[in-house]
Design an enzyme around this catalytic site. Sequence first.
Site, short mmCIF file in Angstrom:
data_model
loop_
_atom_site.label_atom_id
_atom_site.label_comp_id
_atom_site.label_asym_id
_atom_site.label_seq_id
_atom_site.Cartn_x
_atom_site.Cartn_y
_atom_site.Cartn_z
N TYR A 1 -3.99 1.65 15.98
CA TYR A 1 -2.77 1.71 16.77
C TYR A 1 -3.01 1.48 18.26
CZ TYR A 1 -0.38 3.32 12.60
OH TYR A 1 0.15 3.38 11.34
N GLU B 1 -3.28 -0.11 8.26
CA GLU B 1 -2.08 0.26 9.03
C GLU B 1 -2.19 -0.32 10.42
OE1 GLU B 1 -0.98 4.39 9.36
OE2 GLU B 1 -1.43 4.79 7.24
N ARG C 1 0.85 -1.19 0.00
CA ARG C 1 0.00 0.00 0.00
C ARG C 1 0.89 1.24 0.00
NH1 ARG C 1 -2.56 3.00 4.86
NH2 ARG C 1 -3.72 4.59 3.73
N GLU D 1 -6.97 8.52 6.60
CA GLU D 1 -7.19 9.21 7.86
C GLU D 1 -7.62 10.67 7.68
OE1 GLU D 1 -3.74 8.69 10.34
OE2 GLU D 1 -4.02 6.54 10.51
N ASN E 1 -7.15 1.84 10.11
CA ASN E 1 -5.83 2.04 10.72
C ASN E 1 -6.00 1.96 12.23
OD1 ASN E 1 -4.90 2.46 8.16
ND2 ASN E 1 -4.36 4.61 8.45
N HIS F 1 -2.72 11.14 0.99
CA HIS F 1 -2.14 10.93 2.32
C HIS F 1 -1.52 12.24 2.78
CE1 HIS F 1 -0.59 7.57 5.13
NE2 HIS F 1 -0.36 8.73 5.72
#
Length: 478
Positions: free
Chosen positions: A316, A382, A98, A187, A314, A142
Amino acid sequence: MSTINERMPDLLSQPGSVLAEALPLHFPANFLWGAATSAYQIEGATAEDGRGVSIWDRFAATPGATYQGHTGEVAADHYHRMRDDVRLMAKLGLGAYRFSIAWPRVLPEGTGKVNKQGLDFYDRLVDALLERGISPVVTLYHWDLPQALEERGGWLNRETAYAFADYAEIVARRLGDRVDSWLTHNEPWCAAFLGYGIGIHAPGKKDLHAACVAAHHLLLSHGLAMPRLREHTNRNAQLGITLNLGPIYPDDTSHETLHACDRADAFVNRWFLDPIFRGSYPEDLFTNLGVRPPPVEPGDFAIIQAPIDFLGVNYYSRKVVRARRDADSGALNTQGFEEVAQVPGASYTQMGQGWEVYPAGLTDLLVRLTRDYAPSAILVTENGAAYEDQWDRDGQINDAERLAYVREHIQALARALAQNVPLRGYFLWSLLDNFEWGEGYSKRFGMIYVDYATQRRIVKASGRWYADFIAGQRRRRL
């Protein structure tokens, strides 16, 4: 609307870095195992071959904006080392890669004349990937908006949404015959809130209402681009958007804290999920933020709700929240929640507060998304961690903490699949150490170490483990 939390709070406060038992990690044969990057973070060559100036070029050049004034001018020099990097991906056995397209490399002024050299670079990259059996997954935006568009209002200008749709069509016309997976945005919450709301990302504005306006135009641009992409990509193409999402857990069982969880969930997750899947913003979102709503025109939500083939996620960390009170009056403040800075017994990555290691949250998040929004498919686009990697100058980087992080989050994927989540792939962030936005080069997320002085690449222990894991999954298919 329920929050993601459906467990007892005392259990949810436990550290999440170790899953209770080992799982048989047998994933579907067509599951995508990949890694991710973004253009400004790795490419460098910011003034070469006709590339225009981006908002991140301008922001990073602003004194005090980034760690020690670091910029993406060179980054990981991927623009010049692309073929070597693709060969390295192939050696690691990646099934997918990606990457993002730099809008100012394709359209230096954001609109108008196309820079052929810029498009040629991505054309060569796609071909190099396909030659080695690696599926390209393209992200169109991005965060590197052409500076020329920012000077006309950037994402505060509704016309930028239409410019994005034109840009998406230009890229799709060139690459759409070979690229099967497309993401409009990465995002957009960060692009809007961090860039326009609190100013720690480009373009560095500090205006919460502006963040809401930018968010709406980002969503609108996504919807406007979808029919353009469908028209100019092959019939197998899958289209989606990537959102940064995180589960919200209560710090205690009080009514006020549970209500705070609802508010936090609206701000962190539903701000972008609801318009895409339900055609509306969360109730009271803008009231709770203390701002007037963005300028929504008739038909906007119908555009934003354009069907997607998959949702990019994504992940985290989680957020543990509680009710937030005014220090003077003791009354609940407008936003009504605050994040617990340090969860007792928890472990954190080098990014510190807000980056708790909590793999169980990934399972909870994926299950919640499936239950509440029913996306056709989900890709974890991600997931990764920054740690202080030490190179022993003998070709070894033993990043044991990152290795454990990746292994435990892959176990979390298996748990989600066991609960009927339509999960189709996982992309480790990141392929390479890179420019980490405001943190400059002080934080390393890569499974491949980059010695910035020489641009030498060294695969870390986590990268070797990931390669072995992917190879093992392939052997099970035989």
